[in-house]
Write a protein that holds these residues in place. Structure first.
Motif, mmCIF file in Angstrom:
data_model
loop_
_atom_site.group_PDB
_atom_site.id
_atom_site.type_symbol
_atom_site.label_atom_id
_atom_site.label_comp_id
_atom_site.label_asym_id
_atom_site.label_seq_id
_atom_site.Cartn_x
_atom_site.Cartn_y
_atom_site.Cartn_z
ATOM 1 N N ASN A 55 0.924 -1.132 0.016
ATOM 2 C CA ASN A 55 -0.120 -0.046 -0.055
ATOM 3 C C ASN A 55 0.872 1.276 -0.025
ATOM 4 N N GLU A 58 2.031 1.597 -3.442
ATOM 5 C CA GLU A 58 1.234 2.012 -4.364
ATOM 6 C C GLU A 58 0.993 3.670 -4.101
ATOM 7 N N SER A 59 0.770 4.036 -2.762
ATOM 8 C CA SER A 59 0.444 5.392 -2.412
ATOM 9 C C SER A 59 1.626 6.350 -2.943
ATOM 10 N N LYS A 62 1.562 6.510 -6.809
ATOM 11 C CA LYS A 62 0.290 7.417 -7.100
ATOM 12 C C LYS A 62 0.828 8.899 -6.714
ATOM 13 N N ASN A 63 1.494 9.153 -5.750
ATOM 14 C CA ASN A 63 2.072 10.483 -5.386
ATOM 15 C C ASN A 63 3.132 10.946 -6.266
ATOM 16 N N LEU A 65 3.318 10.001 -9.568
ATOM 17 C CA LEU A 65 2.489 10.195 -10.642
ATOM 18 C C LEU A 65 1.865 11.494 -10.655
ATOM 19 N N GLU A 66 1.150 11.855 -9.501
ATOM 20 C CA GLU A 66 0.483 13.347 -9.184
ATOM 21 C C GLU A 66 1.515 14.208 -9.547
ATOM 22 N N GLU A 69 2.613 14.531 -12.974
ATOM 23 C CA GLU A 69 1.611 15.524 -13.634
ATOM 24 C C GLU A 69 1.463 16.865 -13.510
#
Length: 180
Positions: A55, A58-59, A62-63, A65-66, A69
């Motif tokens: 997890n 994964e976070s 995600k962070n 990737l954010e 972006e």
């Protein structure tokens, strides 16, 4: 599933005791119990840290990737801003160039006008000086001509009044008087 069926077939097939393919039911039971205990221990002690780690990973992804972006959006905004600034700078540069050309044209016209005025004044001054010089030359010429005329008259008179001629004139005059 295929492996389990393979072992079951081997268990019921029978074989020689002590061979590599010999099935021992006690071994199967203990292996199963050990597997269940291992599974329980893994679930009790390792499952939560593994899930937590997954997890977290994964976070983190995600962070990341954010953030990537957001960084890409910021980069695009910076690129747009830089393009706008570049366009503005080019516009300013063009404006400065145009102002420079206008100033140069105005300066050229002023220099030409001033040059024309100075040339005209120089021509007028030269014309006036020429007229003055002509007048002086004419006056000098008149004076010289007068001097030459006076000198010529003086010479003529002197030539005409030499002693022999004067004597002849006097004698002629006396003769004329005596005749009268």
């Amino acid at each position: 599933m295929t492996g389990f069926m393979h072992y079951a077939l081997l268990a019921f097939a029978g074989g020689e005791a002590g061979g590599p393919l010999d099935v021992n039911p006690g071994l199967i039971i203990w292996t199963t119990i050990t597997f269940v205990i291992l599974l329980f221990l893994l679930k009790k002690f390792a499952w939560k840290p593994i899930l937590t780690s997954l997890n977290d990973r994964e976070s983190f992804i995600k962070n990341s990737l954010e953030k990537a972006e957001n960084a890409q959006k910021e980069a695009e905004e910076l690129l747009k801003q830089n393009q706008a600034n570049l366009a503005k700078a080019e516009e300013e540069a063009q404006k400065v160039i145009n102002q420079g050309r206008e100033y140069a044209e105005t300066l050229k016209n002023q220099i030409l006008d001033e040059s024309k005025r100075e040339a005209k004044k120089m021509i007028e001054d030269a014309t006036a000086e020429i007229q003055q010089k002509n007048l002086e030359a004419f006056n000098n010429l008149k004076a010289e001509i007068a001097d030459i005329a006076v000198n010529a008259a003086e010479k003529i008179i002197r030539e005409n009044l030499d002693a022999d001629k004067q004597k002849k004139l006097v004698e002629k005059y006396i003769q004329d008087i005596s005749k009268n």
